[in-house]
Each structure stands twice: as C-alpha cells, then as structure tokens.
Scaffold this motif. Structure first.
Motif, mmCIF file in Angstrom:
data_model
loop_
_atom_site.group_PDB
_atom_site.id
_atom_site.type_symbol
_atom_site.label_atom_id
_atom_site.label_comp_id
_atom_site.label_asym_id
_atom_site.label_seq_id
_atom_site.Cartn_x
_atom_site.Cartn_y
_atom_site.Cartn_z
ATOM 1 N N ALA A 127 -3.265 -0.846 -29.705
ATOM 2 C CA ALA A 127 -3.611 -1.435 -28.409
ATOM 3 C C ALA A 127 -5.072 -1.211 -28.038
ATOM 4 O O ALA A 127 -5.601 -1.913 -27.170
ATOM 5 C CB ALA A 127 -2.708 -0.856 -27.326
ATOM 6 N N LYS A 128 -5.736 -0.250 -28.674
ATOM 7 C CA LYS A 128 -7.158 -0.039 -28.384
ATOM 8 C C LYS A 128 -8.009 -1.149 -28.990
ATOM 9 O O LYS A 128 -8.967 -1.621 -28.377
ATOM 10 C CB LYS A 128 -7.607 1.327 -28.913
ATOM 11 N N THR A 129 -7.665 -1.550 -30.206
ATOM 12 C CA THR A 129 -8.430 -2.616 -30.869
ATOM 13 C C THR A 129 -8.007 -3.982 -30.364
ATOM 14 O O THR A 129 -8.862 -4.861 -30.122
ATOM 15 C CB THR A 129 -8.228 -2.542 -32.392
ATOM 16 N N PHE A 130 -6.716 -4.169 -30.183
ATOM 17 C CA PHE A 130 -6.183 -5.464 -29.762
ATOM 18 C C PHE A 130 -5.682 -5.319 -28.325
ATOM 19 O O PHE A 130 -4.547 -4.932 -28.082
ATOM 20 C CB PHE A 130 -5.081 -5.915 -30.719
ATOM 21 N N SER A 131 -6.553 -5.641 -27.396
ATOM 22 C CA SER A 131 -6.335 -5.360 -25.982
ATOM 23 C C SER A 131 -5.517 -6.456 -25.304
ATOM 24 O O SER A 131 -5.641 -7.640 -25.616
ATOM 25 C CB SER A 131 -7.696 -5.237 -25.282
ATOM 26 N N SER A 132 -4.716 -6.031 -24.326
ATOM 27 C CA SER A 132 -3.955 -6.962 -23.490
ATOM 28 C C SER A 132 -4.589 -7.158 -22.117
ATOM 29 O O SER A 132 -4.073 -7.929 -21.306
ATOM 30 C CB SER A 132 -2.521 -6.447 -23.300
ATOM 31 N N ALA A 133 -5.688 -6.471 -21.854
ATOM 32 C CA ALA A 133 -6.255 -6.475 -20.506
ATOM 33 C C ALA A 133 -6.757 -7.844 -20.068
ATOM 34 O O ALA A 133 -6.901 -8.096 -18.865
ATOM 35 C CB ALA A 133 -7.389 -5.453 -20.417
ATOM 36 N N ARG A 134 -7.016 -8.720 -21.017
ATOM 37 C CA ARG A 134 -7.453 -10.077 -20.661
ATOM 38 C C ARG A 134 -6.319 -11.091 -20.781
ATOM 39 O O ARG A 134 -6.554 -12.292 -20.665
ATOM 40 C CB ARG A 134 -8.623 -10.498 -21.546
ATOM 41 N N GLY A 135 -5.089 -10.602 -21.018
ATOM 42 C CA GLY A 135 -3.948 -11.489 -21.114
ATOM 43 C C GLY A 135 -3.294 -11.424 -22.473
ATOM 44 O O GLY A 135 -3.811 -10.808 -23.411
ATOM 45 N N ASN A 136 -2.144 -12.083 -22.591
ATOM 46 C CA ASN A 136 -1.447 -12.128 -23.875
ATOM 47 C C ASN A 136 -1.160 -13.568 -24.309
ATOM 48 O O ASN A 136 -0.323 -13.815 -25.159
ATOM 49 C CB ASN A 136 -0.150 -11.316 -23.821
ATOM 50 N N VAL A 137 -1.886 -14.505 -23.696
ATOM 51 C CA VAL A 137 -1.806 -15.922 -24.040
ATOM 52 C C VAL A 137 -3.229 -16.394 -24.330
ATOM 53 O O VAL A 137 -4.160 -16.062 -23.579
ATOM 54 C CB VAL A 137 -1.186 -16.743 -22.891
ATOM 55 N N LEU A 138 -3.407 -17.158 -25.403
ATOM 56 C CA LEU A 138 -4.752 -17.553 -25.823
ATOM 57 C C LEU A 138 -5.550 -18.198 -24.700
ATOM 58 O O LEU A 138 -6.724 -17.858 -24.472
ATOM 59 C CB LEU A 138 -4.665 -18.518 -27.012
ATOM 60 N N GLU A 139 -4.925 -19.147 -23.995
ATOM 61 C CA GLU A 139 -5.666 -19.874 -22.959
ATOM 62 C C GLU A 139 -6.152 -18.943 -21.852
ATOM 63 O O GLU A 139 -7.247 -19.125 -21.304
ATOM 64 C CB GLU A 139 -4.774 -20.958 -22.336
ATOM 65 N N ILE A 140 -5.332 -17.942 -21.520
ATOM 66 C CA ILE A 140 -5.697 -17.037 -20.437
ATOM 67 C C ILE A 140 -6.810 -16.090 -20.878
ATOM 68 O O ILE A 140 -7.742 -15.806 -20.123
ATOM 69 C CB ILE A 140 -4.458 -16.268 -19.956
ATOM 70 N N ILE A 141 -6.722 -15.614 -22.119
ATOM 71 C CA ILE A 141 -7.798 -14.765 -22.648
ATOM 72 C C ILE A 141 -9.124 -15.510 -22.586
ATOM 73 O O ILE A 141 -10.157 -14.966 -22.173
ATOM 74 C CB ILE A 141 -7.484 -14.331 -24.089
ATOM 75 N N LYS A 142 -9.116 -16.775 -22.979
ATOM 76 C CA LYS A 142 -10.343 -17.573 -23.008
ATOM 77 C C LYS A 142 -10.884 -17.840 -21.603
ATOM 78 O O LYS A 142 -12.080 -18.021 -21.410
ATOM 79 C CB LYS A 142 -10.083 -18.916 -23.694
ATOM 80 N N SER A 143 -9.990 -17.867 -20.612
ATOM 81 C CA SER A 143 -10.400 -18.262 -19.259
ATOM 82 C C SER A 143 -11.150 -17.175 -18.511
ATOM 83 O O SER A 143 -11.868 -17.452 -17.554
ATOM 84 C CB SER A 143 -9.159 -18.657 -18.446
ATOM 85 N N GLY A 144 -10.954 -15.908 -18.912
ATOM 86 C CA GLY A 144 -11.574 -14.808 -18.178
ATOM 87 C C GLY A 144 -10.871 -14.490 -16.868
ATOM 88 O O GLY A 144 -11.424 -13.813 -16.010
#
Length: 398
Positions: free
Chosen positions: A59-76
């Motif tokens: 979880a340190k390398t692959f963070s969930s803090a920006r979301g767990n869906v591609l579109e949401i991660i990209k949106s900020g």
C-alpha cells in the motif's frame, strides 16, 4: 496454453465488446503482456495473480489516497474524510477499525432472520412459468434493504437511495466515467444523520455518532459529521452495487452449467462453495486501480512514479498458474484464495455481509424453483466499468 493471435493485443476497460467478455483478452495479457500499458488512457494493467497480490499488499507503493478507480485517480478529486477505501494509513487505519467492529461476522449474522424474511417477500409471488429478474426482483432489492436496516434509512426512501448511488457510477457506453459526478460531499445522506442525532436508535448510524476514536494526530474524539457522512456514503454505494450484480452472475453462471445447478439445488450444503466459485469466476469488482508513489518494476517493466496502475482482479482469479483450468466453472474446485474481495489492508470490509446476503438469497430461490431459462435478448448489461454485471437479468422459471 497457446494464446497467440494475429490481432494486436489491446486492453481497454471502456470498450464494450471487450468488457462484456474480457477473459480472452485477460488470457492474452497474462501470457503476452503481464504488465500492459494503455497509451490512450495512460495507465498500466497488471494481470497475473502473483503480481496482483504483491502489488495490492504494497500500500505504500500503490496508494489508494487518490482513489481506486482510474478516472478518479486521473481527476485529482479530493475525497471527504471517512471514505477509507480511498485513504492510506494512518487515517485509513483509524476509519477502517471503526467499521471493522461494526461489520464483524458475528454482528452480520444477527441480520440473517431479517434478510431471509425479505427474500421470502421478494420470491413468494413467483411460480413455474413466471418471468423473474435476478436483478430487478431480487438482486437490486435485498442489498439496499439490508443497508437500510443497518443505517436506519426509511424503507420509503430506499429506492431513491439506490437510484442515486447507481447513477454516480454510470458511464456513457465506450467512455470513462465522469469523475466529477461519481462522488459527492456526502450531503445526500445528511438529513438521515441529522435525524439520528436527535432520534438515536439501534443501528450503525447511531453507533457511529457515539463512537470515539484516537485519530492520526493522537487525539481521542468522536467521529466528525463529515467522517460519518463519508462512511455512510461509502456503505450505501458499496453495499448496493456489488452484491446485486453478484446475484445476477449466480443466475447466469448456474443457467450455463445446469448439471452443477442441479447438484446445488439438490444439496444446499454446496451453496457456499458455489458462491465462492462464482466470486472467482465472475467477480463484480473486476479491477482495482492505484496511484504509484515511487518508481517500481513488475515483470521487468518499469512503472514510473505518478503512474496509474489497474490491478485486474478478474484476470488474477483465472490465472492458470494459480487455478487449474481457470476459465472453467467448477463448484468442486480445490479451495484456493481468490482476490475478488481484494487483499492486504484494503480487503473488502463487507465481504461477510455479501456472502451472507447471497447465501440466503440462493437458499430461498432453490426452495421455490430449481431451473430457469435466461431471456438473453432482454438482458441489459450495465454501462459502468467500476463494477461489472447486469442491470437486468430476466429468466423464465421452469
């Protein structure tokens, strides 16, 4: 297995013809490009079981803090506090621990009589020769009713809540989800929380209002209103979407394997194993995305810091190196751990409830009818990529 093809390998979760039957592409990904880069949408896809498990546990390398869906991660998009599946430790640990106590298998088992009564209410009108919709008549009803029981939402409001949560994950066919509308600030549920503050009851919402935590700063305090809003929003959405679609996959998969359906109908003790095999074979949550916090190498491919990675759970669940004949549905399969509910610190907190609801629903179905034929021309596949399944799955009871 030889998966060579003259067609160029292409994976796109937004492409309808791929998403409705992604398994041939998943097989090619595992064999030809276990770490695949989609240039158009700028993400990496990881498809092998061992790589998916290792990545999701880091979880340190692959963070969930920006979301767990591609579109949401990209949106900020910045999530409200309390939506812990979109958090990293230490705030994730604090908020998850709160709901872990409430969603224990022991507490969930108390719900069994109520769930069973509602399943009976839904199923009693149906008899041989009738049309029955695994989603509209059952799968779309039971999970939301259970969430209503837990949160104290009035029955009259449940259909509206279901429609609201469903609308937030919709996407136009062939296109990514609009991240701007997929999550709100949680105010959709504010009136229920404000009502419970004045009228406490024996439900999870009241328990949340009275819960004290030691937060990430070391301060002992009650949950804030915003944290409770986040948790309630998450529970309503997650509880509604995945379990309902799981029941549609049960209906479809058993219809396509009538011998095994007959075995389960005649031997109810097989129902839990059947559910686990459906979860492996057709997981409603087919993938989970993460934000990459540092340069990392998987299968010899360098994934740069700042990238988005899509861990394809549905592919990992059929990996031939883990599951013999992974593309074969077999309720007698040797017990092995699938990743439908994730793994690591973000393992699904509601998995005991999902299994309970599905088991009861299937038990009650088989008490009334044991065979059905699918009306495929009338079935409607869901236009969302965050979960995978059916909006309508009608059958004719035999």
């Amino acid at each position: 297995m030889n998966t060579a093809s003259s067609e160029p390998l292409y994976y796109d979760p937004y492409k309808e013809e791929i998403w409705q039957d992604p398994y041939p592409v998943f097989r090619r990904l595992r064999n030809e490009a276990p770490v695949y880069y989609n240039e158009e949408y700028d993400f990496y896809a990881v498809s092998r079981y061992d790589d998916v498990v290792k990545g999701m546990r880091d979880a340190k390398t692959f963070s969930s803090a920006r979301g767990n869906v591609l579109e949401i991660i990209k949106s900020g998009f910045e999530f409200p506090r309390g939506i812990f599946i979109m958090e990293d430790p230490p705030s994730h640990t604090v908020h998850r621990n709160v709901l872990s106590m409430l969603f224990s298998p022991k507490n969930m088992s108390v719900l069994e009589p109520k769930i069973r009564e509602f399943c009976k209410f839904c199923l009693d009108p149906f008899k041989p020769g009738d049309r029955f919709d695994f989603v509209g008549d059952l799968g779309g009803q039971v999970p939301m009713r259970v969430i209503g029981m837990l949160l104290g939402i009035p029955d009259a409001d449940l259909q509206g809540v279901r429609e609201m949560t469903d609308a937030k994950i919709r996407s136009e066919a062939g296109k990514p989800m609009d991240a701007a509308t997929s999550f709100s600030d949680g105010e959709d549920f504010a009136e229920y929380i404000d009502w419970r503050m004045e009228h406490p009851s024996d439900d999870i919402m009241t328990q949340l209002l009275n819960t004290e935590i030691k937060d990430e700063t070391g301060i002992t305090r009650k949950l804030s209103r915003d944290e409770i809003l986040g948790m309630v929003t998450l529970m309503a959405a997650a509880g509604n979407e995945t379990t309902g679609r799981l029941l549609s996959w049960v209906g479809k998969t058993l219809a396509e394997h009538p011998d095994q359906r007959r075995d389960v109908a005649d031997n109810p003790e097989l129902i839990p194993d059947m559910i686990e095999e459906v979860l492996r074979f057709e997981p409603p949550g087919a993938h989970a995305a993460r934000y990459v916090t540092r340069d990392v190498e998987i299968e010899g491919i360098l994934i740069p810091e700042g990238s988005s990675v899509d861990f394809i759970l549905a592919s990992a669940n059929r990996d031939e190196t883990r599951f013999e004949d992974g593309d074969t549905f077999d309720i007698y399969r040797r017990k092995q751990t699938h990743v439908t509910f994730g793994t690591g610190i973000h393992t699904c907190i509601g998995m005991a409830l999902a299994r309970l609801e599905t088991r009861i629903a299937v038990e009650e179905i088989f008490k009334r009818f044991k065979e059905w034929d699918v009306d495929y021309p009338s079935a409607v596949f869901s236009s969302t990529t965050s979960v995978r399944g059916w909006d309508s799955f009608p059958v004719v009871i035999r």
